[in-house]
Every structure is written in structure tokens, then in C-alpha cells.
Scaffold this motif. Structure first.
Motif, mmCIF file in Angstrom:
data_model
loop_
_atom_site.group_PDB
_atom_site.id
_atom_site.type_symbol
_atom_site.label_atom_id
_atom_site.label_comp_id
_atom_site.label_asym_id
_atom_site.label_seq_id
_atom_site.Cartn_x
_atom_site.Cartn_y
_atom_site.Cartn_z
ATOM 1 N N MET A 174 0.534 -1.501 0.454
ATOM 2 C CA MET A 174 0.384 -0.094 -0.530
ATOM 3 C C MET A 174 0.648 1.436 -0.383
ATOM 4 O O MET A 174 0.364 2.035 -0.705
ATOM 5 C CB MET A 174 -1.125 -0.144 1.188
ATOM 6 C CG MET A 174 -2.049 -1.057 1.328
ATOM 7 S SD MET A 174 -3.343 -0.942 2.191
ATOM 8 C CE MET A 174 -1.881 -1.918 3.820
ATOM 9 N N ILE A 175 1.510 0.940 0.914
ATOM 10 C CA ILE A 175 2.605 2.264 0.688
ATOM 11 C C ILE A 175 3.522 2.546 -0.422
ATOM 12 O O ILE A 175 3.871 3.684 -1.011
ATOM 13 C CB ILE A 175 3.668 2.216 2.087
ATOM 14 C CG1 ILE A 175 3.338 2.093 3.396
ATOM 15 C CG2 ILE A 175 5.069 3.476 1.625
ATOM 16 C CD1 ILE A 175 4.384 1.901 4.764
ATOM 17 N N ALA A 214 2.101 1.659 -3.437
ATOM 18 C CA ALA A 214 1.042 1.993 -4.133
ATOM 19 C C ALA A 214 0.549 3.893 -4.340
ATOM 20 O O ALA A 214 0.798 4.481 -4.986
ATOM 21 C CB ALA A 214 0.584 1.842 -4.155
ATOM 22 N N ALA A 215 0.969 3.863 -3.290
ATOM 23 C CA ALA A 215 0.587 5.727 -2.656
ATOM 24 C C ALA A 215 1.561 5.744 -3.173
ATOM 25 O O ALA A 215 1.811 7.794 -4.008
ATOM 26 C CB ALA A 215 0.119 6.057 -1.008
ATOM 27 N N GLY A 216 2.796 5.509 -2.979
ATOM 28 C CA GLY A 216 3.871 6.718 -3.398
ATOM 29 C C GLY A 216 3.794 6.358 -4.929
ATOM 30 O O GLY A 216 4.207 7.636 -5.740
ATOM 31 N N ALA A 246 1.556 6.945 -6.972
ATOM 32 C CA ALA A 246 0.437 7.572 -7.508
ATOM 33 C C ALA A 246 0.721 8.391 -7.379
ATOM 34 O O ALA A 246 -0.077 9.686 -7.425
ATOM 35 C CB ALA A 246 -1.138 6.790 -7.117
ATOM 36 N N ALA A 247 1.338 9.194 -6.005
ATOM 37 C CA ALA A 247 1.325 11.139 -5.720
ATOM 38 C C ALA A 247 2.028 11.445 -6.670
ATOM 39 O O ALA A 247 1.264 12.117 -6.743
ATOM 40 C CB ALA A 247 2.014 10.756 -4.366
ATOM 41 N N THR A 275 -1.019 12.116 -9.714
ATOM 42 C CA THR A 275 -1.796 12.690 -8.964
ATOM 43 C C THR A 275 -1.613 14.436 -8.756
ATOM 44 O O THR A 275 -3.385 14.433 -7.651
ATOM 45 C CB THR A 275 -3.353 12.033 -7.746
ATOM 46 O OG1 THR A 275 -2.569 11.825 -6.885
ATOM 47 C CG2 THR A 275 -3.507 10.675 -8.686
ATOM 48 N N VAL A 299 -1.348 15.391 -5.434
ATOM 49 C CA VAL A 299 -1.007 14.901 -3.777
ATOM 50 C C VAL A 299 -0.625 15.721 -3.645
ATOM 51 O O VAL A 299 -0.610 16.745 -2.542
ATOM 52 C CB VAL A 299 -1.795 13.619 -3.283
ATOM 53 C CG1 VAL A 299 -2.052 13.689 -2.186
ATOM 54 C CG2 VAL A 299 -3.139 13.411 -4.465
#
Length: 68
Positions: free
Chosen positions: A13-14, A16-18, A20-21, A24, A26
Motif C-alpha cells: 500500500m505504501i 502504491a501510494a508513493g 500514485a502521488a 495525481t 496530491v
């Protein structure tokens, strides 16, 4: 669930967030001058110092009371 499985899921999850950030928008970094940095972090630093000293006084008094 095993600890290893939870750790791998959290890592996924970390990551994937890294990834995607940046796409997007963010996370936005704004430019700082050295003066602005000092102005922003000085109150936080002073509050942390005060809390650390207050806790130290409390704990040292507690320890002295326990040894007598």
C-alpha cells in the motif's frame, strides 16, 4: 493473519501510494527561504523543548519519591 503477510500488505500500500502521488498532484512542494523555515519551526521547537523539560522534571520527581 501472519505478521509477515500484514507487513507485506502494508508495504504494498505504501509503494502504491508513493507511485500514485506524483501523477495525481496530491503532494505539492512550495519553495521556502531559510527565514521562512526558521519562522515556521521555531514555535514548534520551543514547545517541544518546554514539554521535554516539563516531563523530565515530573519523571525525576517521581523517581526520587519512589526511592525514598
Amino acid at each position: 493473519m501472519s505478521t509477515k503477510r500484514v507487513s507485506l500488505g502494508l508495504l504494498a500500500m505504501i509503494l502504491a501510494a508513493g507511485f500514485a502521488a506524483p501523477t495525481t498532484d496530491v503532494i505539492r512542494f512550495i519553495p521556502f527561504t531559510a527565514g521562512e523555515f526558521v519562522q515556521l519551526f521555531t514555535p514548534l521547537f520551543l514547545a517541544a523543548l518546554f514539554i521535554e523539560r516539563a516531563v523530565e522534571v515530573f519523571i525525576s520527581g517521581w523517581r526520587d519519591f519512589a526511592t525514598t
